[in-house]
Design an enzyme around this catalytic site. Structure first.
Site, PDB file in Angstrom:
ATOM      1  N   TYR A  17     -41.286  51.230-103.717  1.00 16.75           N
ATOM      2  CA  TYR A  17     -40.249  50.980-102.716  1.00 16.75           C
ATOM      3  C   TYR A  17     -40.685  51.491-101.342  1.00 16.75           C
ATOM      4  CZ  TYR A  17     -35.566  50.570-100.703  1.00 16.75           C
ATOM      5  OH  TYR A  17     -34.486  50.226 -99.920  1.00 16.75           O
ATOM      6  N   SER A  62     -36.069  50.453 -94.447  1.00 15.90           N
ATOM      7  CA  SER A  62     -35.411  51.620 -95.040  1.00 15.90           C
ATOM      8  C   SER A  62     -36.031  52.885 -94.489  1.00 15.90           C
ATOM      9  CB  SER A  62     -35.551  51.602 -96.566  1.00 15.90           C
ATOM     10  OG  SER A  62     -35.101  52.820 -97.132  1.00 15.90           O
TER      11      SER A  62
END
Length: 272
Positions: free
Chosen positions: A156, A143
């Site tokens: 995350y 990501s």
């Protein structure tokens, strides 16, 4: 559909929603033999039945944090169809977290286990076989959030930074063995994960479009692929910002909502 001996064989985790599901549909349309991993058995079966060749789909309902279950699924796929040509580790979860709150510790653990350690466990059963035949592609979904640490997204961002570094290490390790490693780096992708974001998401990309772009990058054996292209520019700018400037700008960034019960997190799918 091409003969089974000629069909591409693809093993995908996180296939019951989001990016994993979109990739499953894309490869199914190309006549691939699929191994689909996800927690939700009903969704997996419904997906399999909706695909052009459901008899060429094997579903495995399991939690990717269960390494033994992943190993068993991998061995079953290999026994049925042989070693896959492509393995895509797409399962992932996300939530806002606060280090000061002890209730968020299970959330930190679940996110790291799902997004990073489960990727290692997904690839492990296939590495030796791919190395022996000197072909195959391992694909990990990272990501843009892994490029710099985002406030409120500590778990995350950390998990995706770990994914990026791990895939780079693996790519170099396997280079001499004929095995490709592809790092997919999505920005904001329209998936169930992003549906709950209460803030603007620049350059939001449709998940099916992302899947087409990702499959093209995999076919071209790209080492590192960021989509949409605008986020490639954003990622480069973020990486180059001096810490004092990044700190000043990032402190104003929106936070992802915290889950009501972080311990209840289970694998979903990507898209920031």
């Amino acid at each position: 559909m091409p003969p089974a001996s000629a069909a591409l064989k693809v093993f995908i985790t996180g296939a019951s929603s989001g990016i994993g599901l979109a990739l499953a549909r894309h490869y199914a349309a190309e006549g691939a033999i699929l191994g689909l991993v996800g927690r939700n058995s009903e969704r997996l079966q419904a997906l399999a039945q909706s695909l052009p060749h459901p008899h060429a789909v094997q579903c495995y309902a399991l939690d990717v944090r269960d390494a033994a279950a992943l190993q068993a699924a991998a061995q079953d796929f290999i026994t049925r169809f042989g070693c896959p040509d492509i393995v895509i580790a797409s399962a992932g979860i996300s939530a806002g977290v606060h280090t000061a709150d002890a209730a968020d510790l299970p959330g930190f653990q679940a996110i790291m286990q799902t997004n990073w350690l489960a990727m290692v466990a997904t690839f492990q059963p296939f590495v030796s076989l791919m190395s022996e035949r000197r072909s195959g592609t391992l694909v990990g979904v990272a990501s843009v959030a892994g490029v710099r640490g985002l406030p409120g997204h500590g778990a995350y961002s950390a998990s995706k930074a770990a994914v990026i570094s791990y895939l780079e290490s693996l790519r170099v390790e396997l280079r001499a063995h004929g095995v490709d490693v592809v790092t997919l780096v999505p920005g904001y992708i329209r998936t169930p994960m992003t549906d709950g974001n209460p803030f603007p998401m620049p350059f939001l990309m449709d998940v099916d479009r992302f899947a087409r772009k990702a499959a093209g990058a995999i076919a071209r054996h790209k080492r590192f692929a960021v989509y949409p292209w605008q986020m490639r520019v954003v990622a480069a700018l973020l990486a180059g910002l001096p810490r004092w400037l990044y700190d000043r700008l990032a402190s104003r960034a929106p936070r992802k909502p915290r889950a009501a019960n972080q311990a209840e997190h289970r694998p979903s799918n990507h898209g920031q």
